[in-house]
Design a protein around this motif. Structure first.
Motif, PDB file in Angstrom:
ATOM      1  N   VAL A  19      -0.641   3.015  22.285  1.00 25.85           N
ATOM      2  CA  VAL A  19      -0.529   2.696  20.864  1.00 25.85           C
ATOM      3  C   VAL A  19      -1.953   2.577  20.316  1.00 25.85           C
ATOM      4  O   VAL A  19      -2.813   1.940  20.936  1.00 25.85           O
ATOM      5  CB  VAL A  19       0.221   1.363  20.638  1.00 25.85           C
ATOM      6  CG1 VAL A  19       0.382   1.092  19.145  1.00 25.85           C
ATOM      7  CG2 VAL A  19       1.591   1.378  21.322  1.00 25.85           C
ATOM      8  N   SER A  37       1.394   6.470  17.599  1.00 24.47           N
ATOM      9  CA  SER A  37       1.554   6.718  19.041  1.00 24.47           C
ATOM     10  C   SER A  37       1.325   8.201  19.331  1.00 24.47           C
ATOM     11  O   SER A  37       1.446   8.636  20.464  1.00 24.47           O
ATOM     12  CB  SER A  37       2.948   6.302  19.505  1.00 24.47           C
ATOM     13  OG  SER A  37       3.917   6.950  18.721  1.00 24.47           O
ATOM     14  N   SER A  38       1.011   8.964  18.293  1.00 23.89           N
ATOM     15  CA  SER A  38       0.869  10.414  18.439  1.00 23.89           C
ATOM     16  C   SER A  38      -0.548  10.832  18.837  1.00 23.89           C
ATOM     17  O   SER A  38      -0.864  12.010  18.838  1.00 23.89           O
ATOM     18  CB  SER A  38       1.243  11.105  17.122  1.00 23.89           C
ATOM     19  OG  SER A  38       0.497  10.554  16.053  1.00 23.89           O
ATOM     20  N   SER A  52      -0.924  12.620  14.577  1.00 25.53           N
ATOM     21  CA  SER A  52      -0.204  13.193  13.441  1.00 25.53           C
ATOM     22  C   SER A  52       0.289  12.091  12.517  1.00 25.53           C
ATOM     23  O   SER A  52       0.602  10.978  12.950  1.00 25.53           O
ATOM     24  CB  SER A  52       0.956  14.063  13.924  1.00 25.53           C
ATOM     25  OG  SER A  52       1.861  13.290  14.662  1.00 25.53           O
ATOM     26  N   SER A  59       0.321   6.171   2.671  1.00 23.01           N
ATOM     27  CA  SER A  59      -1.120   6.384   2.689  1.00 23.01           C
ATOM     28  C   SER A  59      -1.509   7.820   3.051  1.00 23.01           C
ATOM     29  O   SER A  59      -2.696   8.119   3.227  1.00 23.01           O
ATOM     30  CB  SER A  59      -1.765   5.409   3.682  1.00 23.01           C
ATOM     31  OG  SER A  59      -1.222   5.615   4.976  1.00 23.01           O
ATOM     32  N   PHE A  85       0.141  -3.149  11.289  1.00 21.13           N
ATOM     33  CA  PHE A  85      -0.360  -1.882  10.745  1.00 21.13           C
ATOM     34  C   PHE A  85       0.714  -0.792  10.698  1.00 21.13           C
ATOM     35  O   PHE A  85       0.447   0.340  10.314  1.00 21.13           O
ATOM     36  CB  PHE A  85      -1.599  -1.419  11.515  1.00 21.13           C
ATOM     37  CG  PHE A  85      -2.852  -2.137  11.077  1.00 21.13           C
ATOM     38  CD1 PHE A  85      -3.611  -1.643  10.022  1.00 21.13           C
ATOM     39  CD2 PHE A  85      -3.253  -3.313  11.682  1.00 21.13           C
ATOM     40  CE1 PHE A  85      -4.756  -2.297   9.586  1.00 21.13           C
ATOM     41  CE2 PHE A  85      -4.394  -3.990  11.259  1.00 21.13           C
ATOM     42  CZ  PHE A  85      -5.143  -3.478  10.206  1.00 21.13           C
ATOM     43  N   ARG A  87       3.550  -1.634   9.034  1.00 22.30           N
ATOM     44  CA  ARG A  87       4.294  -2.006   7.827  1.00 22.30           C
ATOM     45  C   ARG A  87       3.820  -1.162   6.652  1.00 22.30           C
ATOM     46  O   ARG A  87       2.610  -0.977   6.479  1.00 22.30           O
ATOM     47  CB  ARG A  87       4.077  -3.487   7.511  1.00 22.30           C
ATOM     48  CG  ARG A  87       5.233  -4.322   8.033  1.00 22.30           C
ATOM     49  CD  ARG A  87       5.014  -5.780   7.717  1.00 22.30           C
ATOM     50  NE  ARG A  87       4.981  -6.532   8.965  1.00 22.30           N
ATOM     51  CZ  ARG A  87       4.046  -7.398   9.316  1.00 22.30           C
ATOM     52  NH1 ARG A  87       3.031  -7.642   8.515  1.00 22.30           N
ATOM     53  NH2 ARG A  87       4.124  -8.022  10.458  1.00 22.30           N
ATOM     54  N   ALA A  88       4.779  -0.649   5.873  1.00 19.82           N
ATOM     55  CA  ALA A  88       4.407   0.184   4.732  1.00 19.82           C
ATOM     56  C   ALA A  88       3.515  -0.625   3.793  1.00 19.82           C
ATOM     57  O   ALA A  88       3.875  -1.739   3.397  1.00 19.82           O
ATOM     58  CB  ALA A  88       5.651   0.666   4.007  1.00 19.82           C
ATOM     59  N   LYS A  92      -2.250  -5.212   5.077  1.00 14.93           N
ATOM     60  CA  LYS A  92      -2.522  -4.967   6.497  1.00 14.93           C
ATOM     61  C   LYS A  92      -3.823  -5.622   6.975  1.00 14.93           C
ATOM     62  O   LYS A  92      -3.912  -6.093   8.097  1.00 14.93           O
ATOM     63  CB  LYS A  92      -2.618  -3.465   6.749  1.00 14.93           C
ATOM     64  CG  LYS A  92      -1.310  -2.723   6.540  1.00 14.93           C
ATOM     65  CD  LYS A  92      -1.506  -1.242   6.783  1.00 14.93           C
ATOM     66  CE  LYS A  92      -0.186  -0.519   6.662  1.00 14.93           C
ATOM     67  NZ  LYS A  92      -0.268   0.894   6.991  1.00 14.93           N
ATOM     68  N   PHE A 151       3.905   2.266  24.872  1.00 12.18           N
ATOM     69  CA  PHE A 151       5.099   2.383  24.020  1.00 12.18           C
ATOM     70  C   PHE A 151       6.045   3.364  24.701  1.00 12.18           C
ATOM     71  O   PHE A 151       5.670   4.496  25.020  1.00 12.18           O
ATOM     72  CB  PHE A 151       4.672   2.908  22.638  1.00 12.18           C
ATOM     73  CG  PHE A 151       5.744   2.835  21.601  1.00 12.18           C
ATOM     74  CD1 PHE A 151       6.321   1.627  21.232  1.00 12.18           C
ATOM     75  CD2 PHE A 151       6.186   3.998  20.962  1.00 12.18           C
ATOM     76  CE1 PHE A 151       7.312   1.567  20.255  1.00 12.18           C
ATOM     77  CE2 PHE A 151       7.170   3.943  19.987  1.00 12.18           C
ATOM     78  CZ  PHE A 151       7.740   2.730  19.631  1.00 12.18           C
ATOM     79  N   TYR A 156       7.596  -1.880  23.301  1.00 12.51           N
ATOM     80  CA  TYR A 156       6.268  -2.095  23.885  1.00 12.51           C
ATOM     81  C   TYR A 156       6.445  -2.451  25.356  1.00 12.51           C
ATOM     82  O   TYR A 156       7.365  -3.180  25.723  1.00 12.51           O
ATOM     83  CB  TYR A 156       5.550  -3.248  23.186  1.00 12.51           C
ATOM     84  CG  TYR A 156       5.261  -2.987  21.728  1.00 12.51           C
ATOM     85  CD1 TYR A 156       4.439  -1.929  21.353  1.00 12.51           C
ATOM     86  CD2 TYR A 156       5.791  -3.798  20.733  1.00 12.51           C
ATOM     87  CE1 TYR A 156       4.165  -1.685  20.020  1.00 12.51           C
ATOM     88  CE2 TYR A 156       5.521  -3.562  19.395  1.00 12.51           C
ATOM     89  CZ  TYR A 156       4.712  -2.502  19.046  1.00 12.51           C
ATOM     90  OH  TYR A 156       4.442  -2.260  17.731  1.00 12.51           O
TER      91      TYR A 156
HETATM   92  C1  LIG Z   1       4.458   2.145  17.938  1.00  9.37           C
HETATM   93  C2  LIG Z   1       4.430   2.895  16.621  1.00  9.37           C
HETATM   94  C3  LIG Z   1       3.938   4.190  16.593  1.00  9.37           C
HETATM   95  C4  LIG Z   1       3.867   4.916  15.382  1.00  9.37           C
HETATM   96  N1  LIG Z   1       3.352   6.188  15.393  1.00  9.37           N
HETATM   97  C5  LIG Z   1       3.240   6.874  14.222  1.00  9.37           C
HETATM   98  C6  LIG Z   1       2.617   8.168  14.199  1.00  9.37           C
HETATM   99  O1  LIG Z   1       2.174   8.694  15.218  1.00  9.37           O
HETATM  100  N2  LIG Z   1       2.534   8.815  13.002  1.00  9.37           N
HETATM  101  C7  LIG Z   1       3.007   8.255  11.831  1.00  9.37           C
HETATM  102  O2  LIG Z   1       2.908   8.908  10.777  1.00  9.37           O
HETATM  103  N3  LIG Z   1       3.582   7.020  11.831  1.00  9.37           N
HETATM  104  C8  LIG Z   1       3.691   6.313  12.985  1.00  9.37           C
HETATM  105  N4  LIG Z   1       4.245   5.057  12.999  1.00  9.37           N
HETATM  106  C9  LIG Z   1       4.719   4.502  11.719  1.00  9.37           C
HETATM  107  C10 LIG Z   1       3.578   4.029  10.808  1.00  9.37           C
HETATM  108  O3  LIG Z   1       2.734   3.094  11.478  1.00  9.37           O
HETATM  109  C11 LIG Z   1       4.171   3.358   9.549  1.00  9.37           C
HETATM  110  O4  LIG Z   1       5.020   4.281   8.887  1.00  9.37           O
HETATM  111  C12 LIG Z   1       3.132   2.820   8.556  1.00  9.37           C
HETATM  112  O5  LIG Z   1       3.811   1.979   7.653  1.00  9.37           O
HETATM  113  C13 LIG Z   1       2.462   3.885   7.723  1.00  9.37           C
HETATM  114  O6  LIG Z   1       1.512   3.250   6.862  1.00  9.37           O
HETATM  115  P1  LIG Z   1       1.565   3.410   5.262  1.00  9.37           P
HETATM  116  O7  LIG Z   1       2.971   3.057   4.850  1.00  9.37           O
HETATM  117  O8  LIG Z   1       0.537   2.450   4.753  1.00  9.37           O
HETATM  118  O9  LIG Z   1       1.228   4.826   4.970  1.00  9.37           O
HETATM  119  C14 LIG Z   1       4.328   4.324  14.185  1.00  9.37           C
HETATM  120  C15 LIG Z   1       4.813   2.999  14.215  1.00  9.37           C
HETATM  121  C16 LIG Z   1       4.869   2.296  15.423  1.00  9.37           C
HETATM  122  C17 LIG Z   1       5.383   0.879  15.429  1.00  9.37           C
END
Ligand SMILES: Cc1cc2nc3c(=O)[nH]c(=O)nc-3n(C[C@H](O)[C@H](O)[C@H](O)COP(=O)(O)O)c2cc1C
Length: 184
Positions: A19, A37-38, A52, A59, A85, A87-88, A92, A151, A156
């Protein structure tokens, strides 16, 4: 397609990842941060990494505009930070300590390791966009080494001590095997 999205997600969840929190500063000076996690390694020479971002993330447009960003690999005691981080929008960064990297990007000081990058490329990835970063600095936190957060299956997890086995030494595995015995 012979499968629905739920089944596809579950199948993808069988691949364990770490993560990370990606961090950046917008041209207006606001901090950006997102749990991902990408993250993956891409190239050694030049040193490239990738991750990704979902095109509908709030954002998303801001990430497309930044020239530099950092990828902070989380340790197992940073689950709360990961949730925060993810949370939309939201606040943060409230109360979160960061230090400034070489390029001014905010870096999370307790991460296991941070890859400070300049934006190298962006590529179509369906409903995500693939961000490729060129690593220009490494910030290592030796205290946290071996304690990376995992993850898997939507949960977790922690790396288990004594669960490590060496990859066989073979010329085809150049660079993939390691003598590191950090987990015992
Ligand atoms: C463990 C975990 C892994 C995540 N991996 C990704 C990811 O690789 N790409 C992505 O776009 N969102 C991923 N998310 C979701 C974003 O963290 C989430 O949508 C976040 O709110 C985006 O921020 P924003 O709303 O401020 O744009 C992941 C969430 C978690 C809990």
């Amino acid at each position: 397609m012979s499968f629905d999205e739920r089944r596809f997600r579950d199948a993808l969840g069988q691949f364990p990842t770490g993560v990370a929190i990606i961090t950046a500063l917008t041209p207006a000076g606001d901090k950006l941060g997102m749990t991902v996690s990408s993250f993956n390694s891409l190239s050694l020479d030049p040193p490239l990494i990738l991750f990704s971002i979902y095109c509908k993330a709030l954002s998303f447009a801001a990430w497309q505009k930044v020239d530099h960003y950092a990828v902070n690999i989380l340790s197992e005691d940073q689950q709360d930070l990961s949730n925060r981080f993810a949370r939309a929008k939201g606040e943060k960064w409230d109360g979160i300590e960061s230090v400034s990297g070489k390029t001014g990007v905010p870096i999370l000081p307790d991460a296991v390791v941070t890859f400070e990058c300049e934006a190298f490329g962006r590529h179509d990835g369906g409903d995500h966009e693939i961000f490729v970063g060129k690593v220009i600095a490494l910030h290592e936190n030796k205290r946290q080494r071996g304690q990376s957060l995992v993850f898997f299956g939507g949960q977790y997890r922690q790396l288990r001590a004594h669960g490590a086995h060496n990859v066989p030494k073979d010329s085809n595995l150049q660079g993939w095997s390691s003598d590191w015995e950090g987990l015992g």
